[in-house]
Design an enzyme around this catalytic site. Structure first.
Site, PDB file in Angstrom:
ATOM      1  NE  ARG A   1      57.846   9.772  -9.697  1.00  0.00           N
ATOM      2  CZ  ARG A   1      58.715  10.604  -9.140  1.00  0.00           C
ATOM      3  NH1 ARG A   1      58.747  10.727  -7.819  1.00  0.00           N
ATOM      4  NH2 ARG A   1      59.555  11.292  -9.878  1.00  0.00           N
TER       5      ARG A   1
ATOM      6  N   GLY B   1      42.014   2.428   4.009  1.00  0.00           N
ATOM      7  CA  GLY B   1      41.515   3.658   3.389  1.00  0.00           C
ATOM      8  C   GLY B   1      42.597   4.326   2.555  1.00  0.00           C
TER       9      GLY B   1
ATOM     10  CG  ASP C   1      41.971   8.914  10.376  1.00  0.00           C
ATOM     11  OD1 ASP C   1      41.458   9.734   9.596  1.00  0.00           O
ATOM     12  OD2 ASP C   1      41.372   7.922  10.823  1.00  0.00           O
TER      13      ASP C   1
HETATM   14  O1  F6P Z   1      41.000   6.089   8.365  1.00  0.00           O
HETATM   15  C1  F6P Z   1      40.718   7.048   7.411  1.00  0.00           C
HETATM   16  C2  F6P Z   1      39.239   7.351   7.385  1.00  0.00           C
HETATM   17  O2  F6P Z   1      38.991   8.303   6.375  1.00  0.00           O
HETATM   18  C3  F6P Z   1      38.644   7.819   8.719  1.00  0.00           C
HETATM   19  O3  F6P Z   1      38.895   9.165   8.968  1.00  0.00           O
HETATM   20  C4  F6P Z   1      37.191   7.482   8.503  1.00  0.00           C
HETATM   21  O4  F6P Z   1      36.549   7.257   9.742  1.00  0.00           O
HETATM   22  C5  F6P Z   1      37.254   6.207   7.718  1.00  0.00           C
HETATM   23  O5  F6P Z   1      38.500   6.187   7.053  1.00  0.00           O
HETATM   24  C6  F6P Z   1      36.149   6.039   6.712  1.00  0.00           C
HETATM   25  O6  F6P Z   1      36.270   4.779   6.138  1.00  0.00           O
HETATM   26  P1  F6P Z   1      35.471   4.338   4.852  1.00  0.00           P
HETATM   27  O7  F6P Z   1      36.067   5.033   3.668  1.00  0.00           O
HETATM   28  O8  F6P Z   1      35.656   2.865   4.799  1.00  0.00           O
HETATM   29  O9  F6P Z   1      34.044   4.753   5.045  1.00  0.00           O
END
Ligand code: F6P
Length: 322
Positions: free
Chosen positions: A21, A11, A128
């Site tokens: 950078r 993510g 997270d």
């Molecule tokens: O790990 C980061 C995060 O934004 C989590 O908070 C969330 O559960 C997940 O990724 C969502 O993933 P995706 O963008 O693949 O739906």
């Protein structure tokens, strides 16, 4: 070591560009050639690799997302996929990697190093903040500021209508965003996966006759064991059928936006030290900041050890939120 690669994977999170950078500029400063690998492990397999120069990363640190793009690669989970990826790196003469991402990114780098001996250093990039070996991950500060601003706005309308709001924030398995944005936003109750029985606590508090609040805001982490915001609100309305409840799911808005100063600085420090780590011969580890010091944590710990939410902040919130 003369040539290194850098990529973002999993993510995206605000500050990844600032990290890239810093990696490129530090590498160039130390006489290294740097290659940007686009779309994470998938781009590595497909040979989507181009050289980056110091000027090529100008004017990117203020942008959210990742200009190198990101992807979740099923192919890299297979030995055949990793073999092709290794061949691609060998073709470019890449001898070390800076891998910006979360747990899956670290796991890929660890397996890859074991199989092909190409050293990788992880940079914690996820909103997270759930990675062991660093107090904060790149993107977390921006995400909690985004959530806080949304909560402030919800507060205005909750107040006007005397409503109860359940605001769902991100955090697949971790309540760091919920806890910190909840404290910053003055939430009355916070639901996180790391603690149980929040529903009972909220009901208990809400039922106190002494409370003279006319509206309430509760923060629900998406990974909470009590369920998502809709489920928590449904249960709440069963107990308080006369309350006027609303639900807001913040979703991916928390993943975007220009990174805060804190995230840009963190990303710059971590990117620079990842390169220094490679030059010092480090491998199989993640770089992090603990109590403002740079630390390197073996992947075997960074991947498998759980970072709890700070207990002092949890109990602080319990005291000041009622
Ligand atoms: O790990 C980061 C995060 O934004 C989590 O908070 C969330 O559960 C997940 O990724 C969502 O993933 P995706 O963008 O693949 O739906």
């Amino acid at each position: 070591m003369k040539k290194i690669g850098v990529f973002t994977s999993g993510g995206d999170s605000p500050g990844m560009n600032a990290c890239v950078r810093a990696v490129v500029r530090t590498a160039v400063h130390n006489g290294l050639q740097v290659f940007g690998i686009r779309r994470g492990y998938q781009g590595m397999i497909e040979g989507d690799i181009t050289e980056l120069s110091a000027p090529s990363v100008a004017n990117i640190l203020q942008y959210g997302g990742t200009l190198l793009k990101t992807a979740r690669s099923a192919d890299f989970l297979t030995p055949e996929g990793r073999k092709i990826a290794a061949d691609q790196l060998h073709r470019h003469g890449i001898e070390g990697l800076v891998c910006i991402g979360g747990n899956g990114t670290y796991t890929g780098a660890m397996v890859f190093e074991k199989e092909y001996g190409i050293p990788g250093i992880g940079c914690p990039g996820t909103i997270d903040n759930d990675l062991y070996g660093t107090d904060y991950t790149i993107g977390f500060d921006t995400a909690i500021n985004t959530a806080m601003e949304a909560i402030d706005k919800i507060r205005d309308t909750a107040d006007s209508h005397n409503r109860v709001f359940f605001v769902e924030v991100m955090g697949r398995h971790a309540g760091h965003i919920a806890l910190l944005s909840g404290i910053a936003g003055g939430a009355e109750g916070i639901f996180v996966p790391e603690r149980q029985n929040e529903f009972e606590a909220v009901i208990h508090t809400y039922s106190q006759k002494s409370r003279n609040k006319e509206f309430s805001i509760f923060i629900v982490c998406e990974g909470d064991e009590e369920g998502h915001a809709y489920e928590v609100a449904r249960r709440f309305q069963e107990v308080y059928p006369d309350t006027d409840c609303r639900i807001t799911v913040l979703g991916h808005v928390q993943r975007g936006g220009s990174p805060t100063a804190m995230d840009r600085i963190l990303a710059s420090r971590l990117g620079a030290h990842a390169v220094k780590g490679l030059l010092e011969g480090r491998k199989n580890c993640a770089v992090g900041v603990v109590s403002n010091d740079i630390v390197f944590t073996p992947f075997s710990e960074a991947i498998y050890k759980k970072k709890d939410i700070p207990e002092n902040l949890w109990s602080l919130n319990a005291m000041i939120s009622r």
